[in-house]
Scaffold this motif. Sequence first.
Motif, PDB file in Angstrom:
ATOM      1  N   GLN A   1       0.892  -1.094   0.124  1.00  0.00           N
ATOM      2  CA  GLN A   1      -0.063   0.160   0.017  1.00  0.00           C
ATOM      3  C   GLN A   1       1.025   1.215  -0.231  1.00  0.00           C
ATOM      4  O   GLN A   1       2.023   1.282   0.526  1.00  0.00           O
ATOM      5  CB  GLN A   1      -0.656  -0.067   1.222  1.00  0.00           C
ATOM      6  CG  GLN A   1      -0.384   0.308   2.527  1.00  0.00           C
ATOM      7  CD  GLN A   1      -1.418   0.747   3.633  1.00  0.00           C
ATOM      8  OE1 GLN A   1      -2.516   0.984   3.332  1.00  0.00           O
ATOM      9  NE2 GLN A   1      -0.929   0.592   4.946  1.00  0.00           N
TER      10      GLN A   1
ATOM     11  N   VAL B   1      -0.251   8.694   0.594  1.00  0.00           N
ATOM     12  CA  VAL B   1       0.380   9.975  -0.107  1.00  0.00           C
ATOM     13  C   VAL B   1      -0.148  10.850   0.811  1.00  0.00           C
ATOM     14  O   VAL B   1      -1.224  11.295   1.371  1.00  0.00           O
ATOM     15  CB  VAL B   1      -0.495  10.314  -1.433  1.00  0.00           C
ATOM     16  CG1 VAL B   1       0.237  11.426  -1.987  1.00  0.00           C
ATOM     17  CG2 VAL B   1      -0.245   9.031  -2.330  1.00  0.00           C
TER      18      VAL B   1
ATOM     19  N   GLU C   1      -4.157  10.181  -0.518  1.00  0.00           N
ATOM     20  CA  GLU C   1      -4.584   9.165  -0.994  1.00  0.00           C
ATOM     21  C   GLU C   1      -3.956   7.698  -0.492  1.00  0.00           C
ATOM     22  O   GLU C   1      -2.902   7.834   0.267  1.00  0.00           O
ATOM     23  CB  GLU C   1      -4.334   9.178  -2.721  1.00  0.00           C
ATOM     24  CG  GLU C   1      -4.864  10.303  -3.358  1.00  0.00           C
ATOM     25  CD  GLU C   1      -4.041  10.682  -4.408  1.00  0.00           C
ATOM     26  OE1 GLU C   1      -4.737  11.310  -5.320  1.00  0.00           O
ATOM     27  OE2 GLU C   1      -3.017   9.970  -4.757  1.00  0.00           O
TER      28      GLU C   1
ATOM     29  N   GLY D   1      -3.625   3.444  -1.514  1.00  0.00           N
ATOM     30  CA  GLY D   1      -3.704   2.585  -2.525  1.00  0.00           C
ATOM     31  C   GLY D   1      -2.351   1.783  -3.097  1.00  0.00           C
ATOM     32  O   GLY D   1      -1.476   2.253  -2.466  1.00  0.00           O
TER      33      GLY D   1
ATOM     34  N   HIS E   1       0.127   1.067  -6.257  1.00  0.00           N
ATOM     35  CA  HIS E   1       0.763   1.908  -7.375  1.00  0.00           C
ATOM     36  C   HIS E   1      -0.080   2.015  -8.645  1.00  0.00           C
ATOM     37  O   HIS E   1      -0.411   3.120  -8.999  1.00  0.00           O
ATOM     38  CB  HIS E   1       2.068   1.284  -7.903  1.00  0.00           C
ATOM     39  CG  HIS E   1       2.619   1.962  -9.206  1.00  0.00           C
ATOM     40  ND1 HIS E   1       2.868   3.127  -9.351  1.00  0.00           N
ATOM     41  CD2 HIS E   1       2.640   1.525 -10.376  1.00  0.00           C
ATOM     42  CE1 HIS E   1       3.280   3.465 -10.365  1.00  0.00           C
ATOM     43  NE2 HIS E   1       3.256   2.421 -11.163  1.00  0.00           N
TER      44      HIS E   1
ATOM     45  N   GLU F   1      -3.560   1.576  -8.611  1.00  0.00           N
ATOM     46  CA  GLU F   1      -4.763   2.020  -8.319  1.00  0.00           C
ATOM     47  C   GLU F   1      -4.498   3.681  -8.365  1.00  0.00           C
ATOM     48  O   GLU F   1      -5.327   4.292  -8.915  1.00  0.00           O
ATOM     49  CB  GLU F   1      -5.294   1.728  -6.850  1.00  0.00           C
ATOM     50  CG  GLU F   1      -5.697   0.050  -6.798  1.00  0.00           C
ATOM     51  CD  GLU F   1      -5.974  -0.197  -5.311  1.00  0.00           C
ATOM     52  OE1 GLU F   1      -6.578  -1.360  -5.465  1.00  0.00           O
ATOM     53  OE2 GLU F   1      -5.469   0.330  -4.569  1.00  0.00           O
ATOM     54  N   LEU F   2      -3.386   4.055  -7.532  1.00  0.00           N
ATOM     55  CA  LEU F   2      -3.248   5.621  -7.559  1.00  0.00           C
ATOM     56  C   LEU F   2      -2.828   6.003  -8.978  1.00  0.00           C
ATOM     57  O   LEU F   2      -3.256   7.359  -9.062  1.00  0.00           O
ATOM     58  CB  LEU F   2      -2.128   5.807  -6.471  1.00  0.00           C
ATOM     59  CG  LEU F   2      -2.106   5.291  -5.169  1.00  0.00           C
ATOM     60  CD1 LEU F   2      -0.949   5.677  -4.188  1.00  0.00           C
ATOM     61  CD2 LEU F   2      -3.368   6.107  -4.575  1.00  0.00           C
TER      62      LEU F   2
ATOM     63  N   TYR G   1      -0.635  11.112  -6.198  1.00  0.00           N
ATOM     64  CA  TYR G   1       0.375  10.535  -6.519  1.00  0.00           C
ATOM     65  C   TYR G   1       0.575  10.328  -7.969  1.00  0.00           C
ATOM     66  O   TYR G   1       1.962  10.496  -8.320  1.00  0.00           O
ATOM     67  CB  TYR G   1      -0.263   9.128  -6.055  1.00  0.00           C
ATOM     68  CG  TYR G   1       1.031   7.893  -6.472  1.00  0.00           C
ATOM     69  CD1 TYR G   1       1.972   7.752  -5.435  1.00  0.00           C
ATOM     70  CD2 TYR G   1       0.887   6.967  -7.457  1.00  0.00           C
ATOM     71  CE1 TYR G   1       3.011   6.593  -5.760  1.00  0.00           C
ATOM     72  CE2 TYR G   1       1.842   5.938  -7.655  1.00  0.00           C
ATOM     73  CZ  TYR G   1       2.819   5.864  -6.891  1.00  0.00           C
ATOM     74  OH  TYR G   1       3.813   4.861  -6.970  1.00  0.00           O
ATOM     75  N   TYR G   2      -0.128  10.689  -8.894  1.00  0.00           N
ATOM     76  CA  TYR G   2       0.143  10.678 -10.415  1.00  0.00           C
ATOM     77  C   TYR G   2       1.005  11.825 -10.548  1.00  0.00           C
ATOM     78  O   TYR G   2       1.829  11.991 -11.399  1.00  0.00           O
ATOM     79  CB  TYR G   2      -1.192  10.760 -11.049  1.00  0.00           C
ATOM     80  CG  TYR G   2      -1.157  10.795 -12.498  1.00  0.00           C
ATOM     81  CD1 TYR G   2      -1.066   9.658 -13.035  1.00  0.00           C
ATOM     82  CD2 TYR G   2      -1.233  12.129 -13.217  1.00  0.00           C
ATOM     83  CE1 TYR G   2      -0.810   9.850 -14.715  1.00  0.00           C
ATOM     84  CE2 TYR G   2      -1.025  12.140 -14.630  1.00  0.00           C
ATOM     85  CZ  TYR G   2      -0.594  11.028 -15.324  1.00  0.00           C
ATOM     86  OH  TYR G   2      -0.588  11.314 -16.601  1.00  0.00           O
TER      87      TYR G   2
END
Length: 736
Positions: free
Chosen positions: A699, A702, A710, A712, A714, A716-717, A724-725
């Motif tokens: 997990q 962020v 956030e 999740g 990698h 999912e994010l 995160y993106y």
Amino acid sequence: MNNFENNFVYQRDAMDCGPSCLAMIASYYGKRLNIEQLREKCYLAKDGVSLLGISKAAEKIGFHTVGGRLTFTILFEKNLLPCIVHWDQNHFVAIYKIKKKRKDDFLVYIADPGKGLLTYNKKEFLEHWVSTSTNGEEKGIALLLEPTELFFSEKEDIEIKKNRLIFLWKYTKKYRYYFLQIIAGLIVGSIIQLIFPFLTQIIVDTGIEGKDINFIWLVLIAQLMLLFSRTAVDFIRNKILLHISTRINISLISDFFIKLMKLPMIFFDTRLMGDLLQRIEDHRRVELFLTSSSLNLFFSFFSFIVFGVVLFMYNISIFFVFLVGSIIYGGWITFFLKKRKQLDNKYFEQAGKNRNVTYQLINGMQEIKLQGCEQRKRWEWEDVQAEMFEINLKSLNLQQTQQAGNIIINELKNILITALAATSVINGQMTLGMMLAIQYIIGQLNSPIEQLVNFIYSWQDVSISLDRINEIHTEGNEENQNRTIQMLNNNNTIELKNIHFKYDGNKSKYILNNINLVIPRCKITAIVGASGSGKTTLIKLLLGYYSPQKGTITVGNINLEQINLVWWRRNCGTVMQEGYLFSDTIARNISVSDDEPNLDKIRNAAKMTNIAEYIENLPLAYNTMIGQDGQGISQGQRQRILIARVIYKNPHFVFLDEATNALDASNEEYILNNLKTFYTGKTVIVVAHRLSTVKDADQIIVLDDGQIAEVGTHKELVSMRGKYYELVRNQLELGN
């Protein structure tokens, strides 16, 4: 309400000016407060304390406060004293009186916790105080304080009483039998010394007047034997004293370090290195006082009584002349004690600054050269030396003035005694031998008085040192009676509930704000976020460096506040951004958690961190010494040794804070692949910026501005295209 001069408080550390000023003003209004509690209320940090921090602390103890920029006219006419003012833009002092001298000229009475009680004229005061000029009006920052009913209704005296004698007795009682032997030797030496004036009298009155050379030789041989006996006694006494002083010094400093290691991490956040080093030197003063000054005082007291009685028996008039002269001498010495104490406190503070500046100068040499600031840093060091020179010069002037008075008083006393003795010989009231014996006795009586003066000085010095040492010993330990648990159940999941934390309690904004997080057991949790988002702070909370202001942290349903921190950290393997390497062998640095290093485990850890080949090619291999904090090796090698330290320890919990940020891509990939195997069965928390470090985590958390943005995996994010993106977009070249 008391006279302000009687309530002066010296700052014991370079950053203590704010709490010390507040303690002085509280004492002025009748309440003596513990400086350590005031530090906590002010939220003192390494960079000092803010005016807001002092104001909040003052309100907590019952003052009504108003802070702002004032003109000198308002400060004088409104009679808003005592108050605290910002001094030279980097210090706090208290003003306790302003007196009008003549038209447009004033005397301003300042209590500077670093320098003592000072007086300035208006112009000098404004040069230090004024920080802004608005519409032609010069203004400075002041904090006005007025006690409320709460202040006076608080009956508890929270000052911690430190009994210096009890502290000293703790270290001397175990050697009391040795001290008895030394005292016995001192008494024997004094008795031997007492015989000498009588022998002198016998030589003159019997040997010389009777013209009996054989008798004179007999007495001289007796004197020689007594001299040898006294020397032997002194030799044995000094050997015993050396044994005691060495043992006491080791005990003092050892206990000091034991106490330091028990203190919470927040303590070291508020102390400068120079202040701590200066306190270590304080122990030398205490040791010398215990083993030298105190024994010399006993010897001097015994000698004074014995020789005083003999002098009284010889001639009462001469005895009283000596007694009156000694009293005047003592009064002259006492006159200088207060000023000497002020200079000693200034010296302590300045010596701490000097050590801190010197320490930074040496350790920061590389950065000084890289930034080209050699001259400015040298000037900073020279400024401190100039202040040290000024204090030493004032001390020398005081000492010379005092010594001049000492010489005059002693010489006048000796001349008067010689005149009385000579008159008595001429008048037939005493023999020439008695006169010479009296001169010898007077010489022996002067020495105890000098020893007494030295004892008073030593006690004054050691009192300051004891207060500074006791201040450390009375600090609260990191461990307490609530932290008793040294076992966890099988469910080692870490859970954070409603965590709020800030370093400065006076600031409204939390560094970590309402953190709710579950870190599952035997899984990898990565924490990412921009710089300053609270990642490292979160790791420090999990390691028990600090306690949150709100919320709870549990490990396997057990509150972290109940877990013994020494046991907890033994079960944690950690690499922090500021991880430290000791001046020791590479093997010892890797196996620092073990008393007896296991070479096979060391080699395995070095191999997993891809540093084994480098180490084994060194002439001494794993026995190669490295400098303090990793001097002599690269940053990448330093980080690999720190990671190897965690692998060697093989803990249940692993905390890595930017542990691979100094590694090249090849080394990082190799180590991360090895760590995947190492992580099996362990709860892992990784803080990192690089995507390669966190993308395989179970997990990813962020953090953004102290809050969880956030959570999740990698994949999912990235699909969410959120915070995160944004953080990893450039690394992956995902485009828009």
